[in-house]
Design a protein around this motif. Structure first.
Motif, PDB file in Angstrom:
ATOM      1  N   GLY A 174       0.813  -1.203   0.000  1.00 20.41           N
ATOM      2  CA  GLY A 174       0.000   0.000   0.000  1.00 20.41           C
ATOM      3  C   GLY A 174       0.849   1.255   0.000  1.00 20.41           C
ATOM      4  O   GLY A 174       1.986   1.253  -0.495  1.00 20.41           O
ATOM      5  N   VAL A 175       0.306   2.331   0.550  1.00 26.61           N
ATOM      6  CA  VAL A 175       1.041   3.595   0.618  1.00 26.61           C
ATOM      7  C   VAL A 175       1.050   4.096   2.055  1.00 26.61           C
ATOM      8  O   VAL A 175       0.058   3.974   2.781  1.00 26.61           O
ATOM      9  N   GLU A 176       2.174   4.643   2.445  1.00 22.60           N
ATOM     10  CA  GLU A 176       2.300   5.310   3.733  1.00 22.60           C
ATOM     11  C   GLU A 176       1.893   6.762   3.531  1.00 22.60           C
ATOM     12  O   GLU A 176       2.513   7.489   2.747  1.00 22.60           O
ATOM     13  N   LEU A 177       0.816   7.163   4.187  1.00 19.81           N
ATOM     14  CA  LEU A 177       0.287   8.520   4.057  1.00 19.81           C
ATOM     15  C   LEU A 177       0.713   9.357   5.251  1.00 19.81           C
ATOM     16  O   LEU A 177       0.395   9.021   6.394  1.00 19.81           O
ATOM     17  N   ALA A 178       1.443  10.435   4.982  1.00 20.23           N
ATOM     18  CA  ALA A 178       1.794  11.410   6.011  1.00 20.23           C
ATOM     19  C   ALA A 178       1.042  12.699   5.706  1.00 20.23           C
ATOM     20  O   ALA A 178       1.014  13.143   4.551  1.00 20.23           O
ATOM     21  N   CYS A 179       0.430  13.278   6.715  1.00 21.78           N
ATOM     22  CA  CYS A 179      -0.399  14.471   6.525  1.00 21.78           C
ATOM     23  C   CYS A 179       0.049  15.600   7.434  1.00 21.78           C
ATOM     24  O   CYS A 179       0.353  15.375   8.615  1.00 21.78           O
ATOM     25  N   TRP A 180       0.075  16.802   6.899  1.00 26.78           N
ATOM     26  CA  TRP A 180       0.216  18.023   7.670  1.00 26.78           C
ATOM     27  C   TRP A 180      -1.064  18.815   7.409  1.00 26.78           C
ATOM     28  O   TRP A 180      -1.261  19.320   6.291  1.00 26.78           O
ATOM     29  N   LEU A 181      -1.942  18.904   8.386  1.00 19.96           N
ATOM     30  CA  LEU A 181      -3.294  19.403   8.195  1.00 19.96           C
ATOM     31  C   LEU A 181      -3.519  20.744   8.877  1.00 19.96           C
ATOM     32  O   LEU A 181      -2.998  20.986   9.968  1.00 19.96           O
ATOM     33  N   SER A 182      -4.327  21.596   8.250  1.00 16.07           N
ATOM     34  CA  SER A 182      -4.782  22.808   8.927  1.00 16.07           C
ATOM     35  C   SER A 182      -5.799  22.462  10.005  1.00 16.07           C
ATOM     36  O   SER A 182      -5.866  23.104  11.051  1.00 16.07           O
TER      37      SER A 182
END
Length: 347
Positions: free
Chosen positions: A117-125
């Motif tokens: 799969g994919v490793e999802l990294a998020c920087w969110l407001s």
């Protein structure tokens, strides 16, 4: 218009929340000066954005989004990587990163490929946007696809069987932002992939928004400094201001207006109705409508018979429209196998 090769032949979920009307245009977005014009130009030629120069700050969230095996992330990355819009997107050997507008505000997402799969990294407001970020990342990578159903059907066509055996688990390169992908599809009709990328970068420079200050540390390692303009922003611009031929100026404005008004609804599950609504717009032909359906709507059964590269690759392998009847329902995946094969042939 729209019946030529298009960018895909030669070789972008809702518009989100716009920033303040008085936001500084993206061309003044304060990108680092120390990289040098030559380096920026070199990476732009590769279509991969700018090289990372530092580590990003701690992520808001990081998790694995699973895919049914096999999962050909490299083919997906290859497709996205050569279409990178500098300042908005970045790609390297195993990573795709970009800015995106989510309901609670802008965000930076990074997807790293893994066999499962994919490793999802998020920087969110807004932390409440995490579920939406997962959904959009899944759509971008076609994580819901089941290769155990698709690949055996493609292999029924003798000329495709070898491609499927060598590259199983190919995915549709979807979208993180449906209206953006529609706009970029229109920009790519009847011009080269490089030309389409330059047109998208110019649109960002002239009408996009700068990445907010609180997200710049997250975007800086990937050269991410801007947000693609919303359909509302594009619809509000005098078409004469777009740096492109007059007919395309009008088509772009017409599409953005239709997206904003809802007369083209890319979330409509009736894909035939979506196709008809696109074709009803002046300046959009079958290639552009099909490309938008494939990428923005995830249509699994698109065959762009007017796409020059696709047609040439099919002819070289002796594949006719009649021979593709056994793969009806999955022709988008056949198209992607042939596009990938054509790209490898050119290397």
């Amino acid at each position: 218009m729209g019946g030529g090769t298009g960018a895909a032949g030669c070789g972008a979920l809702g518009g989100g929340v716009d920033l303040a009307a008085g936001a500084v245009p993206a061309r003044h977005r304060g990108a680092p000066r120390g990289r040098g014009g030559g380096l920026r130009a070199a990476y732009r030629c590769l279509g991969r954005g700018l090289p990372p120069v530092s580590s990003p700050p701690p992520v808001s969230s990081s998790e694995l989004l699973p895919a049914l095996p096999p999962f050909d992330f490299q083919a997906l990355l290859g497709f996205l990587g050569v279409r990178v819009v500098t300042g908005v997107e970045y790609a390297d050997e195993n990573t795709f990163a970009r800015t995106v507008r989510l309901p609670g505000g802008p965000a930076v997402l990074r997807l790293t490929g893994r066999p499962d799969g994919v490793e999802l990294a998020c920087w969110l407001s807004d932390p409440a946007d995490l579920a939406e970020a997962r959904t959009r990342a899944g759509a971008l990578c076609d994580l819901a696809a089941d290769p155990s159903l698709i690949d055996p059907v493609l292999a029924r066509v003798t000329a495709l069987a070898g491609l499927v055996a060598d590259h199983p688990g190919i995915r549709i390169p979807g979208t993180l932002d449906r209206p953006e992908t529609a706009v970029r599809g229109l920009l790519g009709q009847q011009i080269s992939l490089a030309g389409a990328t330059r047109a998208a970068e110019r649109l960002v420079d002239e009408h996009g928004d700068p990445l907010p200050e609180e997200l710049r540390r997250a975007g800086e390692p990937f050269g991410l400094t801007a947000l693609f303009p919303t359909s509302a922003r594009i619809a509000a611009v005098d078409p004469a201001r777009f740096a492109m031929p007059g007919s395309r100026q009008r088509a772009l404005h017409t599409l953005a207006t239709a997206l904003e008004a809802g007369t083209v609804d890319l979330t409509d599950p009736d894909l035939d109705r979506v196709r008809k609504s696109l074709l009803a717009l002046k300046g959009i032909g079958p290639w552009t409508a099909g490309y938008i359906l494939l990428r923005a709507c995830g249509d699994p059964d698109v065959w762009l018979d007017s796409d020059l590269v696709l047609r040439r690759e099919a002819e070289a392998r002796g594949i006719t429209a009649e021979q593709l009847r056994p793969v009806a329902g999955w022709r988008s995946y056949a198209s992607l196998q042939l596009w990938r094969a054509a790209a490898e042939r050119r290397r």
